[in-house]
Write a protein that holds these residues in place. Structure first.
Motif, short mmCIF file in Angstrom:
data_model
loop_
_atom_site.label_atom_id
_atom_site.label_comp_id
_atom_site.label_asym_id
_atom_site.label_seq_id
_atom_site.Cartn_x
_atom_site.Cartn_y
_atom_site.Cartn_z
N ALA A 19 18.21 -0.76 9.86
CA ALA A 19 17.77 0.37 10.45
C ALA A 19 17.10 1.65 10.06
O ALA A 19 16.86 2.09 9.17
N GLY A 20 18.92 1.16 8.85
CA GLY A 20 18.70 2.13 8.04
C GLY A 20 18.34 2.06 6.26
O GLY A 20 18.61 3.12 5.72
N SER A 21 18.09 0.71 6.60
CA SER A 21 17.47 0.85 4.71
C SER A 21 16.22 1.24 4.95
O SER A 21 14.89 0.67 5.61
N ARG A 22 15.33 2.28 4.04
CA ARG A 22 13.60 2.68 4.48
C ARG A 22 13.40 2.91 2.53
O ARG A 22 13.91 3.44 1.42
N PRO A 23 12.87 1.74 2.19
CA PRO A 23 11.86 1.03 2.95
C PRO A 23 13.02 -0.05 3.12
O PRO A 23 13.71 -0.29 3.25
N LEU A 24 12.15 -1.12 4.97
CA LEU A 24 13.03 -2.40 4.42
C LEU A 24 12.17 -3.32 3.80
O LEU A 24 10.98 -4.15 4.65
N PRO A 25 12.78 -4.34 2.55
CA PRO A 25 11.63 -5.76 2.27
C PRO A 25 12.09 -6.82 2.81
O PRO A 25 13.83 -6.96 3.43
N VAL A 26 11.52 -7.52 3.56
CA VAL A 26 11.60 -8.85 3.94
C VAL A 26 11.19 -10.25 3.30
O VAL A 26 10.27 -9.94 3.32
N LEU A 86 18.35 -5.65 1.93
CA LEU A 86 17.06 -6.84 2.28
C LEU A 86 17.32 -8.07 3.14
O LEU A 86 18.90 -8.15 3.08
N LEU A 87 16.55 -8.51 3.86
CA LEU A 87 16.86 -8.97 4.60
C LEU A 87 15.61 -10.25 4.09
O LEU A 87 15.12 -10.23 4.08
N CYS A 88 15.92 -11.51 4.50
CA CYS A 88 16.00 -12.72 3.82
C CYS A 88 16.68 -13.98 5.13
O CYS A 88 17.17 -13.57 5.58
N GLY A 134 21.05 -3.39 -6.06
CA GLY A 134 22.73 -2.92 -5.79
C GLY A 134 21.79 -2.32 -4.46
O GLY A 134 22.48 -1.59 -3.31
N LEU A 135 20.80 -4.06 -4.09
CA LEU A 135 20.55 -4.05 -2.22
C LEU A 135 21.61 -4.49 -1.82
O LEU A 135 22.11 -6.02 -2.52
#
Length: 280
Positions: A126-133, A182-184, A205-206
């Motif tokens: 939620a806190g990552s702007r943007p959110l890479p998936v 980053l969500l993987c 740094g992600l």
């Protein structure tokens, strides 16, 4: 190792607290995927299953505190005996695949008894702007499904479901734009490109949150927070009901940390009705 829980859960409990080499994590990963069969496999059969040498299996057993692989196998037979399958008459391979997925979902429910890791992941996303998936090959569908729904409540979701030379560029662009996580989604067979992408994400740094089929998947060492959800292996192609459900649970946790999530959903519903997007 407790005698309760699924065979996969009992195996994972056995491995916890041990520092395993990459080869040993590969063996552990293979054992979790074939948890019901492992107590009856020889060291040669387990080595073939994991794609390692037979001496590696012996060293793995010693690393877990046993005198050798026979002692490990005896231990597994004593504390995790084969479970009696329910009487299903002439259960065919399709029914068996469904039953295996039901077992995977039961195991996921056991894991979610402690909601803290998922809630922590939800806050990070939620806190990552943007959110890479990120999700490549077999995991691309899971990443696409998550990104589709996440975009309804998160202001900037960036789907990374194709490999190639531009993948690192897109990770760099997300980091420059302010991404913190980053969500993987990582499912077998694990592409080398996915591993390389996570190495690059860490270098930028992600923080990496990963949904994987096992705590011992090849991406485990590259993940700041790994959430396991087993896949089914009884059919020609793996089935991934548990990873998909875990992705939806993550969406729920992320919504809990997005104060305007409900307002965004209601706004979308109003626009969808005005445009006649849906027939129901």
């Amino acid at each position: 190792m407790s005698g309760t829980g699924s065979p996969a859960a009992r195996l994972q409990a056995l491995f916890e607290g041990h520092r395993l080499t990459p080869t040993q994590r590969r063996i552990a990963h293979s054992m979790v995927r074939r948890a019901a069969d492992v107590p009856f496999l020889s060291s040669v059969e387990l080595a073939e299953l994991a794609g390692v040498s037979q001496p590696s299996v012996t060293r793995f057993a010693v690393a877990l505190g046993f005198d050798g692989y026979p002692a490990l196998r005896r231990h597994l037979r004593e504390v995790a005996p084969a479970e009696t399958a329910p009487e299903t008459g002439s259960s065919n391979e399709y029914q068996q695949a469904v039953e295996a997925e039901i077992e995977n979902l039961r195991h996921l429910a056991e894991v979610l008894a402690d909601p803290r890791p998922v809630r922590q992941a939800g806050r990070m996303l939620a806190g990552s702007r943007p959110l890479p998936v990120l999700g490549l090959r077999a995991a691309a569908a899971q990443a696409h499904g998550f990104a589709y729904f996440a975009a309804k409540v998160h202001p900037d979701v960036r789907l990374l479901n194709e490999g190639g030379t531009m993948l690192h560029d897109r990770i760099d662009a997300a980091a420059r734009a302010g991404a913190s996580a980053l969500l993987c989604f990582a499912l077998p067979r694990h592409p080398r490109e996915a591993v390389d992408a996570l190495i690059h994400a860490k270098e930028t740094g992600l923080t990496v949150v990963t949904v994987a089929d096992s705590p011992f998947a090849p991406v485990a060492g590259l993940s700041d927070l790994l959430l396991p959800a087993a896949v089914g292996t009884g059919l020609a192609f793996d089935t991934a009901c548990a990873p998909m459900l875990l992705g939806r649970v993550l969406l729920e946790a992320m919504c809990d940390d997005l104060p305007d999530a409900q307002a965004r959903l209601e706004e979308f519903d109003v626009r969808a009705a005005a445009r006649g997007l849906f027939v129901d």
